[in-house]
Design an enzyme around this catalytic site. Structure first.
Site, PDB file in Angstrom:
ATOM      1  CE  LYS A 279       4.525  11.553 -62.748  1.00 49.91           C
ATOM      2  NZ  LYS A 279       5.031  12.920 -62.946  1.00 49.91           N
TER       3      LYS A 279
ATOM      4  NE  ARG B 165      -0.332  22.010 -60.631  1.00 48.49           N
ATOM      5  CZ  ARG B 165       0.683  22.554 -61.297  1.00 48.49           C
ATOM      6  NH1 ARG B 165       0.516  23.687 -61.972  1.00 48.49           N
ATOM      7  NH2 ARG B 165       1.871  21.986 -61.307  1.00 48.49           N
TER       8      ARG B 165
HETATM    9  N1  BES Z   1       4.129  14.118 -58.497  1.00 45.24           N
HETATM   10  C1  BES Z   1       4.660  14.958 -59.499  1.00 45.24           C
HETATM   11  C2  BES Z   1       5.851  15.784 -59.011  1.00 45.24           C
HETATM   12  C3  BES Z   1       7.089  15.036 -58.589  1.00 45.24           C
HETATM   13  C4  BES Z   1       8.174  14.972 -59.438  1.00 45.24           C
HETATM   14  C5  BES Z   1       7.193  14.475 -57.331  1.00 45.24           C
HETATM   15  C6  BES Z   1       9.323  14.325 -59.041  1.00 45.24           C
HETATM   16  C7  BES Z   1       8.343  13.808 -56.932  1.00 45.24           C
HETATM   17  C8  BES Z   1       9.416  13.744 -57.802  1.00 45.24           C
HETATM   18  C9  BES Z   1       3.579  15.911 -59.982  1.00 45.24           C
HETATM   19  O1  BES Z   1       2.280  15.450 -59.920  1.00 45.24           O
HETATM   20  C10 BES Z   1       3.864  16.254 -61.403  1.00 45.24           C
HETATM   21  O2  BES Z   1       3.777  15.359 -62.207  1.00 45.24           O
HETATM   22  N2  BES Z   1       4.151  17.514 -61.674  1.00 45.24           N
HETATM   23  C11 BES Z   1       4.426  17.966 -62.986  1.00 45.24           C
HETATM   24  C12 BES Z   1       3.639  19.235 -63.220  1.00 45.24           C
HETATM   25  C13 BES Z   1       3.637  19.708 -64.653  1.00 45.24           C
HETATM   26  C14 BES Z   1       2.878  18.728 -65.518  1.00 45.24           C
HETATM   27  C15 BES Z   1       2.996  21.079 -64.708  1.00 45.24           C
HETATM   28  C16 BES Z   1       5.908  18.220 -63.091  1.00 45.24           C
HETATM   29  O3  BES Z   1       6.513  18.712 -62.133  1.00 45.24           O
HETATM   30  O4  BES Z   1       6.493  17.903 -64.132  1.00 45.24           O
HETATM   31 MN    MN Z   2       1.735  14.314 -61.629  1.00 40.86          MN
END
Ligand code: BES
Ligand code: MN
Ligand code: ZN
Length: 509
Positions: free
Chosen positions: A283, A357
């Site tokens: 990230k 997931r």
């Molecule tokens: N933990 C994050 C989702 C999240 C985002 C939680 C903001 C709390 C606040 C999750 O693991 C994630 O990174 N999801 C990605 C999925 C994508 C790579 C398909 C996302 O939502 O960008």
């Molecule tokens: Mn994530």
């Protein structure tokens, strides 16, 4: 935590730092809410006018402080806005009472004792005020070292120590039960908040599992912890694949609360990523500062199972905490790797940041092996759900429309905002993989629903299932409001407890 008692005392004679009263927004200005009659009388019935002069309107979240009338032992009156006055003399709804009590408790940080003289129609109202006060008084100061007694909450003030509910009936069974329920649920919810707020250098899968084990022991819950060795032996490729890049190995915790008279079995599954860096699909800065909150689902499941045990609910509840830290390293899973999951399915990992997931898939399949009557998973799963519903509402997806409605209704009852979301079949093909059975990513549009469709593949045949994406409401980055503090919120704990209660009563499924 704040201590709470029901009291028959009259407001004037009570020794306290403050008397809390309610003020509502009436058609022609502020109106004093029931419960504050003694205070109003001491102001010669002019309290509404006094409040209006001070600028009070009765709006939700408003706090007006005024000196107590002469003859009162308490020096201060705190008038808290309850929002619109209910029409036709109807009662205030539970959520208005919870929010008002929470706002008052926050305004009274630093005080020792407050008497709450809010409108109580029945035991349920007493429960709502108790819950609002106990949740609103919360503060996380474990890492503040410069407070006098080691605590240094908001503005250096310790949380309100003691609350007396005036107008409560301490000898009435229903009132006592309502306050006991509110206390158990609020304490466990606040414990979930503590876990979320604990920095990720102190809370990792191993220490989280240890906390769960200790609490389980204390409350007669059976706890089993699968460590890396056991996960390898069992073939939990999803949990291992996410955790393998971290120096702190993953865990799967199973908490079993059973009741001898239980007729139903519920399974709760929580995403417990103690820190989500994104992994190799790292990230960027700006997106990782709050990712200690990525174990909020597991914290909610943990809190709800312990609360169910403390309440002695006549239902069996199994909690599954899927714990891992998602880190980039030389041993981390790469985009392009294929994992063999606990269910036997293979997953091509296209983005290591879609890790929730993967751990949930293994835990859902493990939960399914016991053939529970229903499974509910809770996860901070997608940014897409935050874009869709904002940061106070969680999305609810399910493989059964009636169950999805039941979950949304339970949320509404306890004051948690939830909204039903679909699982459109056409989005499934976006996750087709040339190499494996499925990929961990699909179309970007509708990303929250894509994640839900992925999870659905790992729920055992014929098992009713719902998925709560709490990515929005789990962590409050803005200012506190009502009974919700900044930081970890304890989102979904109360919905899960309500589902367990409804199941115990035979009113669900
Ligand atoms: N933990 C994050 C989702 C999240 C985002 C939680 C903001 C709390 C606040 C999750 O693991 C994630 O990174 N999801 C990605 C999925 C994508 C790579 C398909 C996302 O939502 O960008
Ligand atoms: Mn994530
Ligand atoms: Zn995540």
């Amino acid at each position: 935590m704040t201590a709470l008692t029901l009291s028959t005392a009259a407001a004037p004679g009570l020794r306290a730092d403050a008397i809390v009263i309610g003020v509502a927004k009436g058609a022609k200005g502020p109106v004093v809410a029931p419960g504050a009659e003694a205070v109003d009388k001491a102001y010669d019935g002019r309290l509404a006018g006094v409040l209006e002069t001070l600028g009070a309107s009765g709006a939700e979240g408003e706090v007006t402080k005024l000196p107590a009338p002469s003859g009162f032992k308490a020096p201060l009156v705190v008038a808290v806005g309850l929002g619109a006055e209910p029409e036709n003399d109807a009662r205030f709804d539970g959520e208005a009472l919870r929010k008002g009590a929470g706002t008052a408790a926050r305004a009274l940080a630093g005080a020792k004792k407050a008497a709450f003289a809010l409108p109580l129609t029945d035991a349920a109202d007493a429960g709502a005020v108790a819950e609002g006060a106990l949740l609103g008084a919360y503060s996380f100061d474990a890492y503040k070292e410069n407070g006098k007694d080691g605590r240094n909450g908001k503005n250096g003030k310790a949380p309100l120590a003691e609350v007396a509910l005036l107008g409560g009936k301490p000898r009435d069974k229903a009132y006592k039960a309502a306050v006991e329920r509110a206390t158990a649920v609020s304490e466990e919810l606040n414990r979930a908040r503590d876990l979320v707020n604990t920095p990720p250098n102190d809370l990792n899968p191993e220490s989280f599992a240890a906390v769960a084990q200790t609490a389980a022991k204390e409350h007669g819950i059976k706890a089993q912890v699968l460590d890396v060795k056991a996960l390898e032996k069992g073939g939990y490729g999803g949990i291992l694949g996410v955790g393998v890049g971290s120096a702190a190995g993953p865990r799967l915790v199973k908490l079993s609360y059973t009741h001898s008279k239980a007729k139903k079995h519920l399974a709760f599954v929580g995403k417990g990523i103690t820190y989500d860096s994104g992994g190799i699909s790292l990230k960027p800065a700006g997106h990782n500062e709050t990712m200690k909150c990525d174990m909020s689902g597991a914290a909610a499941v943990f809190g709800a199972v312990v609360a169910a045990a403390r309440l002695g609910l006549e239902v069996n509840v199994t909690g599954w905490l899927a714990l891992a830290e998602n880190m980039p390293s030389g041993s981390a899973t790469r985009p392009g790797d294929v994992l063999r999951m606990y269910s036997g399915k293979t997953v091509e990992v296209l983005n290591t940041d879609a890790e929730g997931r993967l751990v949930l898939a293994d835990a859902l399949w493990a939960a399914s092996q016991e053939k529970p009557d229903a499974i509910v998973d809770v996860a901070t799963l997608t940014g897409a759900m935050v874009l869709a519903l904002g940061n106070r509402t969680f999305g609810v997806m399910a493989n059964d429309e009636a169950f999805r409605s039941a979950v949304c209704e339970a949320s509404e009852e306890v004051g948690e905002a939830a909204w039903p979301m679909p699982l459109p079949e056409h989005l499934r093909k976006g996750m087709d993989s040339p190499t494996a059975d499925i990929a961990n990513m699909g179309e970007r549009m509708g990303g929250g629903l894509v994640a839900g469709l992925f999870l659905r593949e790992f729920v055992g045949e014929g098992i009713t299932w719902a998925h709560l994406d709490i990515a929005g409401p789990a962590f409050n980055e803005q200012g506190p409001f009502g009974y919700t503090p900044k930081g970890g919120t304890g989102s979904a704990v109360r919905t899960l407890v309500r589902l367990a209660e409804l199941t115990a009563a035979g009113d669900l499924g």
